[in-house]
Enzyme design. Structure first.
Site, PDB file in Angstrom:
ATOM      1  N   ARG A 191       1.122 -21.270  -5.401  1.00 44.83           N
ATOM      2  CA  ARG A 191       1.877 -22.269  -4.636  1.00 44.83           C
ATOM      3  C   ARG A 191       0.982 -23.104  -3.735  1.00 44.83           C
ATOM      4  NH1 ARG A 191       7.120 -21.984  -4.152  1.00 44.83           N
ATOM      5  NH2 ARG A 191       7.062 -22.892  -2.062  1.00 44.83           N
ATOM      6  N   ASP A 202       7.131 -24.223   3.937  1.00 44.31           N
ATOM      7  CA  ASP A 202       7.346 -22.795   3.702  1.00 44.31           C
ATOM      8  C   ASP A 202       7.266 -22.023   5.010  1.00 44.31           C
ATOM      9  OD1 ASP A 202       7.715 -22.927   0.994  1.00 44.31           O
ATOM     10  OD2 ASP A 202       5.730 -22.174   0.449  1.00 44.31           O
ATOM     11  N   GLU A 236      -2.689   7.806  -8.886  1.00 41.01           N
ATOM     12  CA  GLU A 236      -2.900   8.144  -7.484  1.00 41.01           C
ATOM     13  C   GLU A 236      -4.078   7.392  -6.886  1.00 41.01           C
ATOM     14  OE1 GLU A 236      -0.808  10.345  -5.572  1.00 41.01           O
ATOM     15  OE2 GLU A 236       0.312   9.676  -7.316  1.00 41.01           O
TER      16      GLU A 236
HETATM   17  C1  9D3 Z   1      -0.654   5.641  -0.293  1.00 40.32           C
HETATM   18  C2  9D3 Z   1      -0.269   6.571  -1.374  1.00 40.32           C
HETATM   19  N1  9D3 Z   1      -1.422   7.363  -1.878  1.00 40.32           N
HETATM   20  C3  9D3 Z   1      -1.402   8.642  -1.158  1.00 40.32           C
HETATM   21  C4  9D3 Z   1      -2.613   9.442  -1.365  1.00 40.32           C
HETATM   22  C5  9D3 Z   1      -1.317   7.596  -3.333  1.00 40.32           C
HETATM   23  C6  9D3 Z   1      -1.021   6.385  -4.120  1.00 40.32           C
HETATM   24  C7  9D3 Z   1       0.290   6.064  -4.477  1.00 40.32           C
HETATM   25  C8  9D3 Z   1       0.565   4.934  -5.246  1.00 40.32           C
HETATM   26  C9  9D3 Z   1      -2.035   5.551  -4.530  1.00 40.32           C
HETATM   27  C10 9D3 Z   1      -1.754   4.431  -5.303  1.00 40.32           C
HETATM   28  C11 9D3 Z   1      -0.467   4.122  -5.661  1.00 40.32           C
HETATM   29  C12 9D3 Z   1      -0.173   2.948  -6.489  1.00 40.32           C
HETATM   30  N2  9D3 Z   1      -0.053   1.715  -5.650  1.00 40.32           N
HETATM   31  C13 9D3 Z   1      -0.884   0.705  -5.806  1.00 40.32           C
HETATM   32  O1  9D3 Z   1      -1.744   0.769  -6.654  1.00 40.32           O
HETATM   33  C14 9D3 Z   1      -0.792  -0.457  -4.941  1.00 40.32           C
HETATM   34  C15 9D3 Z   1       0.059  -0.772  -3.823  1.00 40.32           C
HETATM   35  C16 9D3 Z   1       1.146  -0.053  -3.221  1.00 40.32           C
HETATM   36  O2  9D3 Z   1       1.527   1.054  -3.600  1.00 40.32           O
HETATM   37  N3  9D3 Z   1       1.762  -0.635  -2.141  1.00 40.32           N
HETATM   38  C17 9D3 Z   1       1.423  -1.874  -1.663  1.00 40.32           C
HETATM   39  N4  9D3 Z   1       0.433  -2.568  -2.203  1.00 40.32           N
HETATM   40  C18 9D3 Z   1      -0.234  -2.005  -3.271  1.00 40.32           C
HETATM   41  S1  9D3 Z   1      -1.502  -2.741  -4.049  1.00 40.32           S
HETATM   42  C19 9D3 Z   1      -1.682  -1.486  -5.126  1.00 40.32           C
END
Ligand code: 9D3
Length: 228
Positions: free
Chosen positions: A154, A169, A116
């Protein structure tokens, strides 16, 4: 360019970066890649990397100590990095321009978030920036780290064989989407190819491609046409 990636899934990251254009850049030494297992930097018998959030709430949070220890070791063995990037859903959005900026740096450390979240002291006192790849929830930062490395690799001169391919690109060219591409056969299951592409009239082909790119951009990405 040196790249160090810290993750709890080193096999996933290593496997992906061994393939394709990035794989070739790693094999040839243009990218000096090291993938580090976060669990190697724990000091407890069970190699625990996460813990419950202070204040309560669902899910687990990545502990700070192993991430700080990993970057300490990277600094000792590989020198002071140009940037320490934390992958995070609330980071700066990865764009072609961000990838271009990162591609000019000499040493990147990428810390893959998980669960989280990550203890905020990592963001504040270890990372120099945080990057997200878009507004959708993933399970962790490994795929974002791979996306980032692919996009920036790239942009390193010599990584993509054909420089015209990089210059052309989408987003690099002129902020337009790509024009449609066709290859042989000229007729496939009753579907032909636009006649102009078979005509050999290069000026006409250029005009058609430009017009198609504009039309597609207007239809699918009107935001790219608004000046900003
Ligand atoms: C926004 C969601 N958060 C709500 C409190 C919890 C949460 C969910 C999933 C926090 C971290 C994650 C894991 N995701 C990543 O680490 C992450 C990510 C992503 O979920 N979407 C787009 N880019 C990234 S970069 C790292």
């Amino acid at each position: 360019m040196k790249i160090d990636i810290v993750t709890i899934f080193p096999a996933m990251v290593t496997a992906a970066l061994a393939e394709g254009i990035v794989g070739r850049a790693v094999a040839s030494g243009v990218i000096d890649l090291r993938v580090h297992d976060l669990r190697d930097f724990t000091t407890d018998r069970r190699h625990v990397v996460d813990d419950m959030p202070f204040g309560g709430g669902p899910g687990m949070v990545l502990k700070p100590e192993p991430l700080f220890a990993a970057v300490d070791q990277i600094r000792e063995e590989r020198g002071i990095p140009s940037a320490v990037i934390l992958t995070s859903p609330d980071g700066e959005r990865l764009t072609h321009a961000v990838a271009a900026r990162l591609s000019a740096l000499d040493h990147l450390v990428i810390l893959c978030g998980r669960y989280e979240g990550v203890d905020e002291r990592v963001r504040e006192h270890l990372a120099t920036e945080a990057i997200s790849i878009g507004d959708y929830v993933l399970s962790g930062g490994e795929l974002p780290a791979l996306v980032m490395v692919d996009a920036l690799a790239r942009q390193i001169p010599g990584v993509v064989g054909d420089a015209a391919s990089v210059a052309g690109d989408t987003f690099a060219r002129d902020g337009l989407l790509d024009f449609p591409q066709y290859t042989r056969p000229a007729e496939f299951r009753g579907h032909g190819v636009p006649a102009v592409l078979l005509s050999g009239h290069h000026a006409e082909i250029e005009k058609w491609r430009r017009q198609q790119a504009l039309e597609r951009t207007r239809k699918h990405r009107p935001d790219l046409l608004k000046d900003s």
